[in-house]
Design a protein around this motif. Structure first.
Motif, short mmCIF file in Angstrom:
data_model
loop_
_atom_site.label_atom_id
_atom_site.label_comp_id
_atom_site.label_asym_id
_atom_site.label_seq_id
_atom_site.Cartn_x
_atom_site.Cartn_y
_atom_site.Cartn_z
N LEU A 212 -9.93 44.64 -14.37
CA LEU A 212 -9.54 43.65 -13.52
C LEU A 212 -8.64 42.60 -14.48
O LEU A 212 -6.62 42.96 -14.10
N ALA A 213 -9.48 42.27 -15.37
CA ALA A 213 -8.39 41.18 -15.71
C ALA A 213 -7.45 41.23 -16.94
O ALA A 213 -8.09 41.80 -17.93
N ASP A 214 -6.28 40.90 -17.06
CA ASP A 214 -5.17 40.62 -17.88
C ASP A 214 -5.63 39.84 -18.76
O ASP A 214 -5.07 39.83 -20.35
N GLN A 215 -5.88 38.41 -18.85
CA GLN A 215 -5.77 37.35 -19.20
C GLN A 215 -7.44 36.70 -19.03
O GLN A 215 -7.89 36.75 -18.54
N ILE A 216 -8.44 36.74 -20.34
CA ILE A 216 -9.27 35.89 -19.96
C ILE A 216 -9.49 34.34 -20.51
O ILE A 216 -9.40 34.81 -21.73
N THR A 217 -10.00 33.69 -20.14
CA THR A 217 -10.38 32.28 -20.51
C THR A 217 -12.07 32.83 -20.65
O THR A 217 -12.70 32.35 -19.53
N VAL A 218 -12.33 31.81 -21.87
CA VAL A 218 -13.60 31.59 -22.17
C VAL A 218 -14.27 30.54 -22.32
O VAL A 218 -13.98 29.51 -22.80
N MET A 219 -14.76 29.36 -21.34
CA MET A 219 -15.83 28.24 -21.45
C MET A 219 -16.95 28.33 -21.93
O MET A 219 -18.13 29.04 -21.74
N VAL A 220 -17.55 27.40 -22.66
CA VAL A 220 -18.17 26.42 -23.14
C VAL A 220 -19.15 25.18 -23.27
O VAL A 220 -17.49 24.60 -23.40
N ARG A 221 -19.64 24.71 -22.36
CA ARG A 221 -20.24 23.53 -22.61
C ARG A 221 -18.63 22.57 -22.35
O ARG A 221 -18.11 21.65 -22.19
N GLY A 222 -17.59 22.74 -21.29
CA GLY A 222 -16.33 22.54 -20.53
C GLY A 222 -15.39 22.10 -21.27
O GLY A 222 -14.70 21.80 -21.49
#
Length: 250
Positions: A212-222
């Protein structure tokens, strides 16, 4: 593409613990943008901040360039920013048809007086029929929402949210608890719903995200670890390392 929703230097502390730390984030108009990360990454806290269910300890939130940091969820909904599965009006004691009627009447600013107004508004009746058909709920139209399967209930929740005709749709783990067949159905509906609007979703299912995603943000430890397409972020060693030893969803 213009930024529809932005976070600038966004942080949130809980008793000294920084669940989100100095995050910059931009949701671009007309895209489907996913926020992912291992458990405890802060993605749900970021989602709650952006949807105004939490207030930031620091930083600002902008909608179409205007500072909306102090606004509450109802004010954001009036601006066309709607959080699904939280704001959607699904009532267990009402039928599928009645739930969609209720949502459409709210959208049109019409009071709901025991359906007496429905009969006088054929345009709304036609719209209800269209949405029931679009979401493949025809055989359940007269079923009470409380008697639906979990998957069908989620379909109805999405239908009532889209009846509000939001410009920006925010989905918090829309696939949670769904079986394989229902995941496929909801994925198709989210993709279809994305046409002409902007979608932000927090999602654990990586197959759904890649689809689905055009863009992805990956979060780690805030914090934001990486941003880009699925191909870009999934091949990064630091992203792979972030999931290693944690809860990985393939």
């Amino acid at each position: 593409m213009a930024n529809v929703l932005e976070a600038r230097g966004l942080s949130r502390e809980f008793g000294g613990f920084r669940a989100v730390s100095n995050v910059d984030f931009a949701l671009k108009e007309g895209t489907i943008h996913a926020v992912i990360g291992p458990n405890g990454a802060g993605k749900s806290t970021l989602f709650n901040l952006l949807t105004k269910f939490l207030s930031p300890s620091e930083g600002r939130i902008l909608h179409k360039g205007e500072d909306v940091t102090a606004l509450r969820p109802p004010a954001m909904a009036r601006r066309g920013v709607v959080r699904s599965f939280q704001i959607s009006a699904v009532f267990a004691g009402l039928t599928v048809r009645e739930n969609i009627e209720m949502a459409l009447l709210r959208t049109n600013g019409i009071g709901w007086s025991f359906f007496s107004s429905i009969a006088r508004r054929p345009a709304i009746r036609r719209r209800v029929d269209e949405m029931i058909s679009r979401f493949s709920l025809d055989e359940h139209a007269d079923t009470q929402a409380g008697n639906l399967s979990y998957g069908r209930k989620r379909v109805l929740e999405l239908a009532t949210t889209l009846a509000l005709d939001p410009d920006v749709l925010l989905l918090d783990e829309p696939m949670a608890g769904l079986g394989h067949e229902d995941i496929g159905r909801i994925t198709d509906l989210v993709r279809e719903s994305g046409k002409g609007r902007t979608i932000l979703l927090v999602e654990h299912n990586m197959r759904v995200v890649s689809d689905l995603a055009d863009q992805i943000t990956v979060m780690v430890r805030g914090e934001v670890l990486a941003e880009g397409s699925y191909a870009e972020v999934s091949s990064r060693p630091d992203v792979i390392a972030a999931y290693t030893g944690g809860q990985h969803h393939g």
